[in-house]
Design an enzyme around this catalytic site. Structure first.
Site, PDB file in Angstrom:
ATOM      1  N   GLU A  74       5.644  46.973  75.640  1.00 15.12           N
ATOM      2  CA  GLU A  74       6.328  46.774  76.893  1.00 15.12           C
ATOM      3  C   GLU A  74       7.653  46.945  77.019  1.00 15.12           C
ATOM      4  O   GLU A  74       8.266  47.464  77.958  1.00 15.12           O
ATOM      5  CB  GLU A  74       6.088  44.974  76.751  1.00 15.12           C
ATOM      6  CG  GLU A  74       6.726  44.418  78.203  1.00 15.12           C
ATOM      7  CD  GLU A  74       6.237  43.034  78.360  1.00 15.12           C
ATOM      8  OE1 GLU A  74       5.273  42.791  77.604  1.00 15.12           O
ATOM      9  OE2 GLU A  74       7.018  42.076  78.899  1.00 15.12           O
ATOM     10  N   GLU A 102      -8.215  34.527  80.474  1.00 18.08           N
ATOM     11  CA  GLU A 102      -7.947  35.861  80.295  1.00 18.08           C
ATOM     12  C   GLU A 102      -8.893  36.631  79.475  1.00 18.08           C
ATOM     13  O   GLU A 102      -9.101  37.831  79.803  1.00 18.08           O
ATOM     14  CB  GLU A 102      -6.672  35.802  79.494  1.00 18.08           C
ATOM     15  CG  GLU A 102      -6.054  37.390  79.237  1.00 18.08           C
ATOM     16  CD  GLU A 102      -4.737  37.023  78.340  1.00 18.08           C
ATOM     17  OE1 GLU A 102      -3.613  37.029  78.794  1.00 18.08           O
ATOM     18  OE2 GLU A 102      -4.826  37.225  76.900  1.00 18.08           O
TER      19      GLU A 102
HETATM   20 FE1  HC0 Z   1       1.423  32.292  73.817  1.00 20.48          FE
HETATM   21 FE2  HC0 Z   1       1.483  34.695  73.504  1.00 20.48          FE
HETATM   22  S1  HC0 Z   1       3.288  33.600  73.379  1.00 20.48           S
HETATM   23  S2  HC0 Z   1       1.352  33.708  75.326  1.00 20.48           S
HETATM   24  O1  HC0 Z   1       2.455  31.549  74.787  1.00 20.48           O
HETATM   25  O2  HC0 Z   1       3.089  36.631  74.907  1.00 20.48           O
HETATM   26  O3  HC0 Z   1      -1.179  31.053  74.465  1.00 20.48           O
HETATM   27  O4  HC0 Z   1       1.542  30.772  71.196  1.00 20.48           O
HETATM   28  O5  HC0 Z   1      -0.499  33.475  71.854  1.00 20.48           O
HETATM   29  O6  HC0 Z   1      -0.998  36.558  74.034  1.00 20.48           O
HETATM   30  O7  HC0 Z   1       2.167  36.029  71.051  1.00 20.48           O
HETATM   31  C1  HC0 Z   1      -0.244  31.572  74.226  1.00 20.48           C
HETATM   32  C2  HC0 Z   1       1.570  31.123  72.422  1.00 20.48           C
HETATM   33  C3  HC0 Z   1       0.414  33.568  72.978  1.00 20.48           C
HETATM   34  C4  HC0 Z   1      -0.041  35.847  73.743  1.00 20.48           C
HETATM   35  C5  HC0 Z   1       1.705  35.707  71.969  1.00 20.48           C
HETATM   36  C6  HC0 Z   1       2.559  35.841  74.239  1.00 20.48           C
END
Ligand code: HC0
Ligand code: SF4
Length: 580
Positions: free
Chosen positions: A283, A370
Site C-alpha cells: 500500500e 471478507e
Molecule cells: Fe484489524 Fe487489520 S487492523 S483490519 O482492525 O489493516 O479485524 O486487529 O487484523 O486485516 O493487521 C481487524 C485488527 C486486522 C487486517 C490488520 C488491518
C-alpha cells in the site's frame, strides 16, 4: 454546581447533569438498559424508553427515569427503595414474559444484561402469562445472526447503525407487543446497506444480535489429523482477549494467546501483524507511486483510501460506487496472510492448499464476509477458511478447559510470525496511516525519521486531519473512525476535496479494531477502549523494529518469492479489486 442527595450521600455535579450522571459520579449503580454512553464522545443514547433506571425523587408523584431527568438544586433521590424495586421488577417481568426461555443454551448466557437484571431485581417468577410470545424466524448472513424473538426493543443497535455508522440498516418495525428492531421489508441483512461491522452486536444487551458462531468448523479441522491448521492473530485481539478470562482491559496477552492456540492443536500460529507489515509495503508503494505522479503533474487517483477494514470496504462499495479508483488495491492484512499461507507457505511445506486450513482470529465480524469474497479464493478454495471473532476464540479456549491466565508465553512460528511496531498499531484508529507514514517518509526522504510517532493521527477524535512535510511537499492526511465520520470525509472528497487530502484512513468501528464488533463486550465504555489503545502503543514502543520496511522476514519474503512491492506476482496474490 448543583447539590443533590442520593441515597443519603451528598453530591455536587455540573448543571445539566442527569440523576444517572450524578449517581455514577459517586459510584452508585443504577441499572440501565436502553441508555448507552459511547467511547468518551458526547454522544449519548438515552431514549428513556425502557424505564429500568427509574428512581424516586422526593416530592414527585411519579418515578423518574434517571438517565433523562436533569438534577435540580436540593433534590433528594432514592435509587433503590422498595417502590423503585417493584417498578423495576415489573419491567423485567414484562420483558421476560415475551422472551424465549433458552438461557441454558443461549450463547449470550453469562453476558446477558436481561439475565443480569433478573438476578439484580430478584425476579424468580413470571406472573404475567396468557399472552403468547412473539416468534420470529432466525435470520443470518456470514457475519451476524439475528434472533428477533429475543429483542427487547432497547434500540441500542439502531442507534449504532444509524447515528454512529450512518448505515441505517436496522430500525424499529411493527407496533406494540410485536415491535422489534429489524430491516426494512424484513429483508436479509445482505439485501440492506449493512456493512457487517457488528457494532449492533457489540451493544445488544441480550442474544438478539450475535456473531455467527463458526467454532464448530474449527473444532472439526483441529480434530482432523490430515489437515494442517494455520492460525493468524489480528493486532487488536492480543490486548482484549484477556478480558474474557478476567484480566484487566489492556492486558497484553500475546504470548498466552499463542500458547492457547497451540494447546488447541494448531500446527502453526502466525501473526496477522506480519501481513500488516506486508500491507504497508504494497500500500505504501502504491501511495508513493500516486504521490510521485501527482508531484509530476500527472493524473492520478487521490486521496488514496486505506482498504484493510472490510466494514469500510463494504461501505464505500455500496455508497460511493463511482469512486472505486480511490481505495488502495492492496488486500487487507488478513487477505494477504491467507494468500501467503496458501501459496508461498503451502508450497514450502509441499502440501496441497486444500489440505491447509487457515483460521483467522479477528476482532471483527465483517472479516467473516471478507474471507468469503470471490477475489480471496482460488478455484473456490478460500485463502482464509474460517474467521473467528475474539469472543469465539475465547469460547473455544474455555471449551478446551485451558487455564488461559496461567499459560506460559509462547512465540509465534517462523517465518510468518515476525512483525514490527508499525504493524501492531493497525489495531487502533490512526495506526494504519501512521505505519504507512513511517515507511513512506523514509523511502521518499531516503533518511531516518527523527521521531517515529505521528501524534497528530492518534486519539479518539472522530475525524483527525494532519499535514506532514515529505521531500518539501505538504502531504495532507485524514483519519476517520466510525462510518458517519467516514461519510463526512467522503462527501467532502466528492465535492472537490477542498482540503487537498492525499491519503485517508478509515476504520469502521469507533476506536478502530480494538473496538471491533467481535471483541469482548465493552458496551461503549471509553475507558476499556483507551486501555486497549494504550496497550497497543506500548507493544509498539517495546519493539526493537518499528517500521514495516525494516522487518527482516518481510525483506526475505520479497527476496525469496514476491520480488518487490508491486511486482506481477505481488499484484496477482496481494492485491484485489472492488465492485459494486
Ligand atoms: Fe484489524 Fe487489520 S487492523 S483490519 O482492525 O489493516 O479485524 O486487529 O487484523 O486485516 O493487521 C481487524 C485488527 C486486522 C487486517 C490488520 C488491518
Ligand atoms: Fe472490522 Fe476493524 Fe473494520 Fe471494525 S474497524 S469492521 S473490527 S476491520
Amino acid at each position: 454546581s448543583i447539590n443533590v442527595v442520593i441515597d443519603r450521600k451528598q453530591v455536587s455535579v455540573a448543571p445539566g447533569s442527569t440523576i444517572l450522571d450524578a449517581a455514577q459520579s459517586i459510584g452508585i449503580d443504577i441499572p440501565t438498559l436502553c441508555y448507552m454512553r459511547l467511547h468518551n464522545t458526547e454522544y449519548k443514547c438515552q431514549p428513556a424508553s425502557c424505564r429500568i433506571c427509574v428512581v424516586e425523587v422526593e416530592g414527585r408523584r411519579n418515578l423518574c427515569p434517571a438517565c433523562a431527568t436533569p438534577v435540580m438544586e436540593g433534590m433528594v433521590i432514592k435509587t433503590s427503595s422498595m417502590r423503585v424495586l417493584s417498578a423495576r421488577r415489573m419491567i423485567v417481568e414484562l420483558m421476560i414474559s415475551d422472551h424465549p426461555n433458552d438461557c441454558l443454551t443461549c450463547t449470550k448466557s453469562g453476558a446477558c444484561e436481561l439475565q443480569d437484571l433478573a438476578r439484580k431485581t430478584g425476579v424468580v417468577d413470571i406472573h404475567l402469562s396468557g399472552k403468547s410470545q412473539s416468534e420470529y424466524e432466525i435470520r443470518e448472513n456470514k457475519a451476524i445472526v439475528r434472533d428477533m424473538s429475543k429483542c427487547i426493543m432497547c434500540r441500542r443497535c439502531e442507534q449504532m447503525c444509524s447515528d454512529i455508522q450512518s448505515v441505517h440498516a436496522l430500525s424499529g418495525v411493527d407496533r406494540g407487543f410485536e415491535s422489534v428492531v429489524g430491516t426494512a421489508f424484513d429483508e436479509s441483512l445482505d439485501n440492506t446497506m449493512c456493512v457487517g461491522c457488528g457494532q449492533c452486536v457489540a451493544v445488544c444487551p441480550v442474544g438478539a444480535l450475535m456473531e455467527k458462531d463458526d467454532t464448530d468448523q474449527v473444532i472439526k479441522a483441529l480434530a482432523d489429523t490430515d489437515m494442517t491448521v494455520v492460525f493468524q492473530t489480528a493486532p487488536a485481539t492480543r490486548v482484549a482477549i484477556g478480558e474474557e478470562f478476567g484480566l484487566e482491559p489492556g492486558t497484553d496477552v500475546t504470548g498466552k494467546l499463542v500458547t492457547s492456540l497451540k494447546d488447541l492443536g494448531a500446527d502453526y500460529v502466525f501473526d496477522t501483524d506480519f501481513a500488516a507489515d506486508l500491507t504497508i509495503m504494497e500500500e505504501g508503494t502504491e501511495l508513493i507511486d500516486r504521490l510521485n505522479k501527482f508531484l509530476n503533474g500527472e493524473k492520478t487517483a487521490l486521496p488514496l483510501l486505506t482498504s484493510c477494514c472490510p466494514g469500510w470496504v463494504n461501505f464505500y462499495e455500496s455508497n460511493y460506487p463511482d469512486m472505486l479508483d480511490l481505495p488502495s488495491t492492496a488486500k487487507s492484512p488478513q487477505g494477504m496472510f491467507g494468500a501467503v499461507a496458501k501459496n508461498y507457505f503451502a508450497e514450502k511445506l509441499n502440501i496441497d492448499r486444500k489440505k491447509m486450513f487457515v483460521v483467522s482470529v479477528m476482532p471483527c465480524t465483517a472479516k467473516k464476509i471478507e474471507a468469503d469474497r470471490e477475489e480471496l479464493k482460488e478455484d473456490g478454495n478460500p485463502d482464509v477458511d474460517v474467521v473467528l471473532t475474539t469472543r469465539e476464540v475465547a469460547r473455544l479456549i474455555k471449551l478446551a478447559n485451558i487455564d488461559f491466565v496461567n499459560l506460559p508465553d509462547g512465540d509465534y512460528d517462523s517465518p510468518l510470525g515476525e512483525s514490527t511496531g508499525a504493524a501492531v498499531i493497525f489495531g487502533v484508529t490512526g495506526g494504519v496511516l501512521e505505519a504507512a507514514l513511517r515507511t513512506v517518509y523514509e523511502v521518499l526522504e531516503k533518511k531516518t525519521l527523527p521521531r517515529v510517532e505521528f501524534e497528530a493521527v492518534r486519539g479518539f477524535d472522530g475525524l483527525k486531519v494532519a499535514t506532514v512535510t515529505i521531500v518539501g511537499q505538504d502531504i495532507n492526511v485524514a483519519v476517520a473512525h466510525g462510518l458517519s465520520n467516514a461519510r463526512k470525509v467522503m462527501e467532502e472528497i466528492k465535492n472537490g476535496n477542498p482540503r487537498n487530502l492525499h491519503a485517508v484512513e478509515v476504520m469502521a468501528c469507533p476506536g478502530g479494531c480494538i473496538g471491533g464488533g467481535g471483541q469482548p463486550y465493552h458496551y461503549g465504555d471509553g475507558d476499556i477502549l483507551k486501555a486497549r489503545t494504550n496497550a497497543t502503543y506500548q507493544i509498539d514502543e517495546a519493539k526493537v523494529i518499528r517500521k514495516s520496511h525494516e522487518n527482516p522476514a518481510i525483506k526475505a519474503l520479497y527476496e525469496e518469492y514476491y520480488e518487490e512491492p508491486g511486482s506481477e506476482i505481488a499484484h496477482h496474490q496481494l492485491h484485489t479489486r472492488y465492485t459494486y
